[in-house]
Design a protein around this motif. Structure first.
Motif, PDB file in Angstrom:
ATOM      1  N   MET A 206       1.528   5.811 -19.421  1.00 21.41           N
ATOM      2  CA  MET A 206       1.410   5.550 -17.993  1.00 21.41           C
ATOM      3  C   MET A 206       0.743   6.739 -17.297  1.00 21.41           C
ATOM      4  SD  MET A 206       5.276   5.898 -16.436  1.00 21.41           S
ATOM      5  CE  MET A 206       6.329   7.326 -16.704  1.00 21.41           C
ATOM      6  N   ILE A 207       0.062   6.433 -16.193  1.00 27.74           N
ATOM      7  CA  ILE A 207      -0.591   7.458 -15.395  1.00 27.74           C
ATOM      8  C   ILE A 207       0.015   7.431 -13.999  1.00 27.74           C
ATOM      9  CG2 ILE A 207      -2.752   8.267 -14.401  1.00 27.74           C
ATOM     10  CD1 ILE A 207      -4.219   7.022 -16.711  1.00 27.74           C
ATOM     11  N   VAL A 208       0.556   8.567 -13.578  1.00 31.16           N
ATOM     12  CA  VAL A 208       1.156   8.698 -12.253  1.00 31.16           C
ATOM     13  C   VAL A 208       0.158   9.427 -11.358  1.00 31.16           C
ATOM     14  CG1 VAL A 208       3.079   9.603 -10.913  1.00 31.16           C
ATOM     15  CG2 VAL A 208       3.458   8.821 -13.274  1.00 31.16           C
ATOM     16  N   GLU A 209      -0.188   8.803 -10.254  1.00 28.44           N
ATOM     17  CA  GLU A 209      -1.117   9.414  -9.305  1.00 28.44           C
ATOM     18  C   GLU A 209      -0.421   9.551  -7.955  1.00 28.44           C
ATOM     19  OE1 GLU A 209      -4.302   6.489  -9.674  1.00 28.44           O
ATOM     20  OE2 GLU A 209      -5.484   7.974 -10.775  1.00 28.44           O
ATOM     21  N   ARG A 210      -0.539  10.764  -7.374  1.00 22.07           N
ATOM     22  CA  ARG A 210       0.050  11.033  -6.061  1.00 22.07           C
ATOM     23  C   ARG A 210      -0.948  11.777  -5.188  1.00 22.07           C
ATOM     24  NH1 ARG A 210       5.116  14.402  -7.580  1.00 22.07           N
ATOM     25  NH2 ARG A 210       3.775  14.936  -9.363  1.00 22.07           N
ATOM     26  N   ALA A 211      -0.859  11.548  -3.896  1.00 21.70           N
ATOM     27  CA  ALA A 211      -1.783  12.184  -2.967  1.00 21.70           C
ATOM     28  C   ALA A 211      -1.704  13.698  -3.096  1.00 21.70           C
ATOM     29  CB  ALA A 211      -1.448  11.754  -1.534  1.00 21.70           C
ATOM     30  N   GLY A 212      -2.858  14.337  -3.250  1.00 22.50           N
ATOM     31  CA  GLY A 212      -2.919  15.793  -3.309  1.00 22.50           C
ATOM     32  C   GLY A 212      -2.577  16.394  -4.655  1.00 22.50           C
ATOM     33  N   LYS A 213      -2.345  15.556  -5.682  1.00 19.62           N
ATOM     34  CA  LYS A 213      -1.981  16.066  -7.011  1.00 19.62           C
ATOM     35  C   LYS A 213      -2.897  15.472  -8.072  1.00 19.62           C
ATOM     36  CE  LYS A 213       2.909  16.766  -5.885  1.00 19.62           C
ATOM     37  NZ  LYS A 213       2.844  18.241  -5.974  1.00 19.62           N
ATOM     38  N   GLU A 214      -3.046  16.175  -9.174  1.00 19.34           N
ATOM     39  CA  GLU A 214      -3.846  15.686 -10.286  1.00 19.34           C
ATOM     40  C   GLU A 214      -3.131  14.508 -10.964  1.00 19.34           C
ATOM     41  OE1 GLU A 214      -6.889  16.612 -11.428  1.00 19.34           O
ATOM     42  OE2 GLU A 214      -7.026  17.872  -9.622  1.00 19.34           O
ATOM     43  N   PRO A 215      -3.882  13.517 -11.468  1.00 17.96           N
ATOM     44  CA  PRO A 215      -3.264  12.419 -12.210  1.00 17.96           C
ATOM     45  C   PRO A 215      -2.430  12.953 -13.371  1.00 17.96           C
ATOM     46  CG  PRO A 215      -5.551  11.922 -11.737  1.00 17.96           C
ATOM     47  CD  PRO A 215      -5.344  13.363 -11.349  1.00 17.96           C
TER      48      PRO A 215
END
Length: 224
Positions: free
Chosen positions: A146-155
């Motif tokens: 799984m890939i977690v993506e959040r605003a302002g952070k690297e995947p």
């Protein structure tokens, strides 16, 4: 990468109050049905479904009491507005003047303003897709991780352990790189506050001491 187990009752209660995960599941509405994506449009007082990359159109019959007709009316009160829909049901019935038959809908996965849903190249590989706002985040899970993506952070790519929850939910957990990440998904109608899109799962991401709420849906790699 996957394992299936049953979680304890006590572990479910604080996660999704009111989700009724512990009720006896109804008979499986998916047996014999086909999952299809396409566009919904209104014509002569009827709701028509046109599968992706096809010219055929089918009159929608909400055989599974999914609330699709009302949801579509709420999301697109203008009869000229088209919607993208991800549905499971049975195609059949006789050809009519403005359609090639009837689509008996048994399950609603997604309903949203028409966009590029038919062009998603990753849908068939996805197990689960979840996303939320304030802050913006999304998770894409497949057989490769799984890939977690959040605003302002690297995947953040992670391996995960999948556990099934009684009632049709899932939990995905990862302990990679000394970081504990949990994604919970419960079968409950969920509305994206930014777009009004309807999803069939309510989700919760726990990461870095934060608990983030959102919506989600099963991808094409999960046949339920």
């Amino acid at each position: 990468m996957r394992a299936t187990s049953t979680l304890l009752l006590a572990a479910l209660l604080p996660l999704f109050a009111g989700c009724q995960l512990l009720a006896d599941p109804p008979s499986d509405p998916n047996v014999g049905g086909t999952r299809l994506q396409g566009e919904l449009s209104a014509s002569n007082g009827k709701l028509l479904f046109q599968p992706c990359n096809e010219s055929r159109r089918f009159v929608v019959n909400d055989a599974g009491n999914t609330g699709l007709l009302q949801e579509a009316d709420n999301l697109a009160p203008d009869a000229k507005t088209r919607l993208f829909a991800d549905l499971r049901g049975r195609l059949g019935g006789s050809r009519q003047v403005d359609s090639q038959g009837q689509f008996d809908v048994q399950r609603l996965y997604r309903l949203e303003p028409a966009g590029d849903g038919c062009l998603d190249p990753n849908f068939k590989q996805l197990t689960l897709r979840a996303e939320g706002h304030s802050p913006d985040w999304n998770v894409k899970a497949s057989g490769r991780g799984m890939i977690v993506e959040r605003a302002g952070k690297e995947p953040l790519p992670l391996p995960f352990l999948e556990e099934e929850i009684p009632g049709g939910g899932l939990s995905l957990t990862s302990e990679a790189n000394g970081q504990h990440v949990e994604l919970w998904a419960a079968p409950q109608r969920c509305v994206d506050p930014s777009s009004g899109a309807i999803r069939h799962l309510r989700t919760e991401l726990r990461i870095d001491g934060q608990t983030l709420q959102g919506c989600g849906y099963f991808g094409g790699a999960r046949d339920n």
